[in-house]
Design an enzyme around this catalytic site. Structure first.
Site, PDB file in Angstrom:
ATOM      1  N   SER A 109       7.272  -7.494  -0.950  1.00 31.36           N
ATOM      2  CA  SER A 109       8.089  -8.507  -0.395  1.00 31.36           C
ATOM      3  C   SER A 109       7.461  -9.911  -0.780  1.00 31.36           C
ATOM      4  CB  SER A 109       8.148  -8.279   1.140  1.00 31.36           C
ATOM      5  OG  SER A 109       6.861  -8.146   1.599  1.00 31.36           O
ATOM      6  N   HIS A 155       8.221   0.554   1.335  1.00 30.63           N
ATOM      7  CA  HIS A 155       7.634  -0.735   2.009  1.00 30.63           C
ATOM      8  C   HIS A 155       7.651  -0.655   3.499  1.00 30.63           C
ATOM      9  CE1 HIS A 155       5.763  -4.605   1.620  1.00 30.63           C
ATOM     10  NE2 HIS A 155       7.019  -5.323   1.148  1.00 30.63           N
ATOM     11  N   HIS A 165      -1.418   4.024   0.825  1.00 29.36           N
ATOM     12  CA  HIS A 165      -1.196   2.374   0.305  1.00 29.36           C
ATOM     13  C   HIS A 165      -1.588   2.411  -1.064  1.00 29.36           C
ATOM     14  CE1 HIS A 165      -1.921  -1.820   0.736  1.00 29.36           C
ATOM     15  NE2 HIS A 165      -1.219  -1.793   1.827  1.00 29.36           N
ATOM     16  N   ARG A 182      -4.906  -3.399  10.596  1.00 29.31           N
ATOM     17  CA  ARG A 182      -3.711  -3.694  11.258  1.00 29.31           C
ATOM     18  C   ARG A 182      -3.150  -2.484  12.316  1.00 29.31           C
ATOM     19  NH1 ARG A 182       0.127  -5.403   6.321  1.00 29.31           N
ATOM     20  NH2 ARG A 182      -0.805  -3.444   5.684  1.00 29.31           N
ATOM     21  N   ASP A 227       2.350   0.688   9.328  1.00 34.37           N
ATOM     22  CA  ASP A 227       3.545   1.170   9.699  1.00 34.37           C
ATOM     23  C   ASP A 227       3.524   2.329  10.590  1.00 34.37           C
ATOM     24  OD1 ASP A 227       5.101  -0.841   8.593  1.00 34.37           O
ATOM     25  OD2 ASP A 227       5.021   0.342   6.547  1.00 34.37           O
TER      26      ASP A 227
HETATM   27  N1  NMX Z   1       2.983  11.312   1.927  1.00 32.05           N
HETATM   28  C1  NMX Z   1       3.168  12.007   0.568  1.00 32.05           C
HETATM   29  N2  NMX Z   1       2.793  11.478  -0.185  1.00 32.05           N
HETATM   30  C2  NMX Z   1       2.163  10.523  -0.689  1.00 32.05           C
HETATM   31  C3  NMX Z   1       1.887   9.631   0.277  1.00 32.05           C
HETATM   32  C4  NMX Z   1       2.423   9.995   1.497  1.00 32.05           C
HETATM   33  N3  NMX Z   1       2.192   9.149   2.683  1.00 32.05           N
HETATM   34  N4  NMX Z   1       1.227   8.576   0.006  1.00 32.05           N
HETATM   35  C5  NMX Z   1       1.178   8.763  -1.277  1.00 32.05           C
HETATM   36  N5  NMX Z   1       1.799   9.989  -1.805  1.00 32.05           N
HETATM   37  C6  NMX Z   1       1.833  10.564  -3.188  1.00 32.05           C
HETATM   38  C7  NMX Z   1       2.923   9.281  -4.034  1.00 32.05           C
HETATM   39  O1  NMX Z   1       4.142   9.546  -3.627  1.00 32.05           O
HETATM   40  C8  NMX Z   1       2.355   9.937  -5.476  1.00 32.05           C
HETATM   41  O2  NMX Z   1       2.993  11.185  -5.805  1.00 32.05           O
HETATM   42  P1  NMX Z   1       3.760  11.503  -7.268  1.00 32.05           P
HETATM   43  O3  NMX Z   1       2.372  11.274  -7.869  1.00 32.05           O
HETATM   44  O4  NMX Z   1       4.195  12.463  -7.016  1.00 32.05           O
HETATM   45  O5  NMX Z   1       4.446  10.410  -7.457  1.00 32.05           O
HETATM   46  C9  NMX Z   1       0.964  10.088  -5.240  1.00 32.05           C
HETATM   47  O6  NMX Z   1       0.715  10.392  -3.720  1.00 32.05           O
HETATM   48  C10 NMX Z   1      -0.186   8.990  -5.729  1.00 32.05           C
HETATM   49  O7  NMX Z   1       0.398   7.942  -5.009  1.00 32.05           O
HETATM   50  P2  NMX Z   1      -0.606   6.809  -4.581  1.00 32.05           P
HETATM   51  O8  NMX Z   1      -1.156   6.124  -6.002  1.00 32.05           O
HETATM   52  O9  NMX Z   1      -1.736   7.228  -3.613  1.00 32.05           O
HETATM   53  O10 NMX Z   1       0.266   5.691  -3.821  1.00 32.05           O
HETATM   54  P3  NMX Z   1       1.204   4.562  -4.531  1.00 32.05           P
HETATM   55  O11 NMX Z   1       0.312   3.384  -4.661  1.00 32.05           O
HETATM   56  O12 NMX Z   1       1.933   4.952  -5.645  1.00 32.05           O
HETATM   57  O13 NMX Z   1       2.145   4.320  -3.150  1.00 32.05           O
HETATM   58  C11 NMX Z   1       2.912   3.959  -1.198  1.00 32.05           C
HETATM   59  C12 NMX Z   1       1.596   3.616  -1.935  1.00 32.05           C
HETATM   60  C13 NMX Z   1       2.232   3.157   0.401  1.00 32.05           C
HETATM   61  C14 NMX Z   1       4.137   3.862  -1.449  1.00 32.05           C
HETATM   62  C15 NMX Z   1       2.481   5.582  -0.714  1.00 32.05           C
HETATM   63  O14 NMX Z   1       1.451   5.836  -0.082  1.00 32.05           O
HETATM   64  C16 NMX Z   1       3.522   6.181   0.156  1.00 32.05           C
HETATM   65  O15 NMX Z   1       4.769   6.253  -0.226  1.00 32.05           O
HETATM   66  N6  NMX Z   1       3.450   6.170   1.528  1.00 32.05           N
HETATM   67  C17 NMX Z   1       4.357   6.560   2.731  1.00 32.05           C
HETATM   68  C18 NMX Z   1       5.453   5.358   2.766  1.00 32.05           C
HETATM   69  C19 NMX Z   1       4.702   4.355   3.513  1.00 32.05           C
HETATM   70  O16 NMX Z   1       3.973   4.362   4.486  1.00 32.05           O
HETATM   71  N7  NMX Z   1       4.846   2.769   3.172  1.00 32.05           N
HETATM   72  C20 NMX Z   1       4.381   1.708   3.779  1.00 32.05           C
HETATM   73  C21 NMX Z   1       3.146   1.027   2.966  1.00 32.05           C
HETATM   74  C22 NMX Z   1       2.800  -0.106   3.814  1.00 32.05           C
HETATM   75  N8  NMX Z   1       3.953  -1.029   3.996  1.00 32.05           N
HETATM   76  O17 NMX Z   1       4.364  -1.649   5.037  1.00 32.05           O
HETATM   77  O18 NMX Z   1       4.424  -1.462   2.971  1.00 32.05           O
HETATM   78  C1  MLT Z   2       2.256  -4.929   3.135  1.00 32.98           C
HETATM   79  O1  MLT Z   2       1.828  -5.324   4.241  1.00 32.98           O
HETATM   80  O2  MLT Z   2       2.721  -5.498   2.168  1.00 32.98           O
HETATM   81  C2  MLT Z   2       1.864  -3.709   2.880  1.00 32.98           C
HETATM   82  O3  MLT Z   2       0.914  -3.066   3.226  1.00 32.98           O
HETATM   83  C3  MLT Z   2       2.182  -3.096   1.481  1.00 32.98           C
HETATM   84  C4  MLT Z   2       1.059  -3.596   0.401  1.00 32.98           C
HETATM   85  O4  MLT Z   2       0.125  -4.112   0.733  1.00 32.98           O
HETATM   86  O5  MLT Z   2       1.196  -3.257  -0.748  1.00 32.98           O
END
Ligand code: NMX
Ligand code: MLT
Length: 446
Positions: A241, A271, A317, A326, A372
């Protein structure tokens, strides 16, 4: 105006620092880019500049160098509450100093002066189908307000050095109006009420929001929302964002266009939408097991989510490698106020089980909870149970950080963003060249 004065007086120093870096040290290497970063969403590639906040992977967010506990301790408190004035946080982000209570109140007074919304915006929201997602309505409303942009109106008659002043005007107007718009969307969408909420100049940002939302425990909810807006405000520049807002702003689009894009990024399930997803996941868990499940049931439920190809919302994350501070702050807030709440107990249990499951799966780089994983539990307790609305709350908070960044980006004359792309073939050629180089024995002097 205090914010204008304070930013003005420090601008020459900042401009000189940036000039010196850009002109005298232009070739100094900051980072190198690997193939994994090019194909992997630029993860960790250091290429953005902000002094407003920084996320340390091992510690979490610092706003202007201050951790969340420091911010909560040092910022002036709202009358009758335990949490700081949101106006004080905005001052801290924009000015870089902890404000006095008077200074924080000046920001609050600016908001109170600027919180009225043109009638056509309410009409536009009301004309949308009732099933429209709250984030769509919110982003549309921000875009509709673009008509009022001071920056857009003045653009052709402004020198570059003055851009930030119009940007500050727009940012104050926008941030003042967001709680009113969000509360209107909430009351209209879920309760069918179309009465336009009114900002009360005698109340602070947090209390105004609680009152306009018509939550029963207004005082308790006001304190939660002060905390909520503060901790959601900024998370350095690379999150989707913030980055979307910055990218669009870099074209000299005004803050309404820029922030509407930021909201659209926040609306994605990876996100900000994860707060809605996370509560839905918890409620579904509770429903499936008719209450708080056993540890074994929860373990299986988490594995079922992963095995069905979904992510566990609220965990993992892009940058953080520890529990999100947080998350910790919200958990502490909840435990002090409603330790026996069922859903809170469940969230606590999830905290015990999900990181273990994610570790066993071995994919996520961080198995820890992010912001979240818990924010919905607190909203639910105070009676805001329509979880499809939660990302709009995140948006009101996020506006504070991204608009502060927008003002400073214009003040420092940051240019239009334009990274370079490569083709797959080019990357393959780079790999081949790197392998050949490795295979050739280095020439030893005879
Ligand atoms: N559940 C299942 N799989 C996960 C999760 C999770 N919570 N977190 C990471 N992975 C997987 C991810 O999908 C990826 O799989 P693949 O190789 O098959 O594509 C693998 O682990 C490696 O990912 P990472 O490098 O650890 O994470 P990345 O930096 O790509 O993504 C998020 C970060 C936050 C998008 C990821 O952890 C996620 O999808 N979390 C769940 C959604 C979430 O909580 N998002 C909110 C983030 C905070 N915000 O407010 O924005
Ligand atoms: C945020 O607050 O924007 C989330 O934790 C996602 C991030 O920092 O990548």
């Amino acid at each position: 105006m205090i914010l204008h004065e304070k930013i003005s007086e420090q601008l020459p120093k900042w401009r000189e620092r940036i000039r010196a870096l850009a002109k005298e040290h232009a070739d100094v290497v900051v980072d190198t880019v690997t193939i994994s970063e090019v194909v992997g969403g630029m993860r960790d590639t250091k290429s953005l500049l902000t002094d407003i906040s920084y996320v340390d992977p091992a510690e979490g967010i610092r706003f202007r160098g201050m951790s969340i506990p420091e911010v909560l301790k040092k910022l002036p408190k709202a009358r009758g509450g335990k949490m700081p004035l949101v106006g004080g946080l905005y001052y801290l982000l924009l000015v870089g100093e902890v404000p006095t209570k008077e200074q924080a109140m000046e920001v609050e007074a600016e908001w109170a002066k600027r919180a009225s919304i043109p009638d056509y915006v309410f009409k536009m929201i009301k004309s949308m189908p009732t099933e429209t997602h709250a984030m769509t309505l919110f982003s549309q409303a921000v875009l509709a307000l673009q008509n009022d942009s001071v920056f857009a109106q003045k653009y052709h008659n402004m020198k570059k050095d003055a851009y930030w002043e119009a940007a500050l005007e727009d940012s104050l107007n926008l941030t003042a109006r967001l709680p009113v718009i969000a509360a209107y969307i909430y009351r209209l969408k879920y309760f069918g009420e179309s009465k336009k909420p009114k900002y009360n100049p005698k109340q602070d940002y947090g209390l105004n929001f609680a009152r306009m939302m018509r939550v029963e425990d207004k005082k308790g909810y006001a304190d939660l929302m002060r905390l909520y807006f503060i901790i959601h405000s900024d998370h350095e520049s690379g999150n989707a964002s913030a980055h979307a807002t910055h990218l669009v702003g870099s074209t000299l689009s005004d803050v309404y266009y820029a922030f509407s894009s930021g909201l659209n990024a926040l609306a994605g399930p990876l996100h900000g939408l994860a707060n809605q997803e996370s509560l839905a996941w918890l409620l579904d868990l509770r429903k499936q097991f008719g209450g708080v499940p056993s540890r074994e049931d929860l373990y299986k439920y988490a594995w079922d989510t992963l095995n069905s190809g979904r992510v566990i919302p609220g965990y993992g994350h892009g940058v953080l490698r520890v529990i999100d501070p947080r998350f910790v702050t919200q958990m502490e807030f909840a435990k002090q106020r409603f330790p026996d709440d069922d859903l809170l107990r469940l969230a606590d249990m999830v905290l015990d089980v999900v990181p273990q499951v994610l570790k066993e799966q071995g994919k996520a780089k961080s198995p820890a909870p992010n912001v979240d994983a818990i924010s919905g539990t607190l909203q639910y307790y105070y009676g805001v149970r329509e979880f499809e609305f939660y990302t709009a709350l995140f948006g009101v908070g996020r506006a504070l950080g991204v608009t502060a960044n927008y003002v400073w980006a214009r003040a420092l004359g940051q240019p239009i963003e334009r990274p370079k792309s490569m083709t797959t073939k080019m990357l393959e050629d780079i790999v081949t060249a790197a392998k050949t180089e490795q295979a050739v024995p280095t020439q030893q002097p005879v």
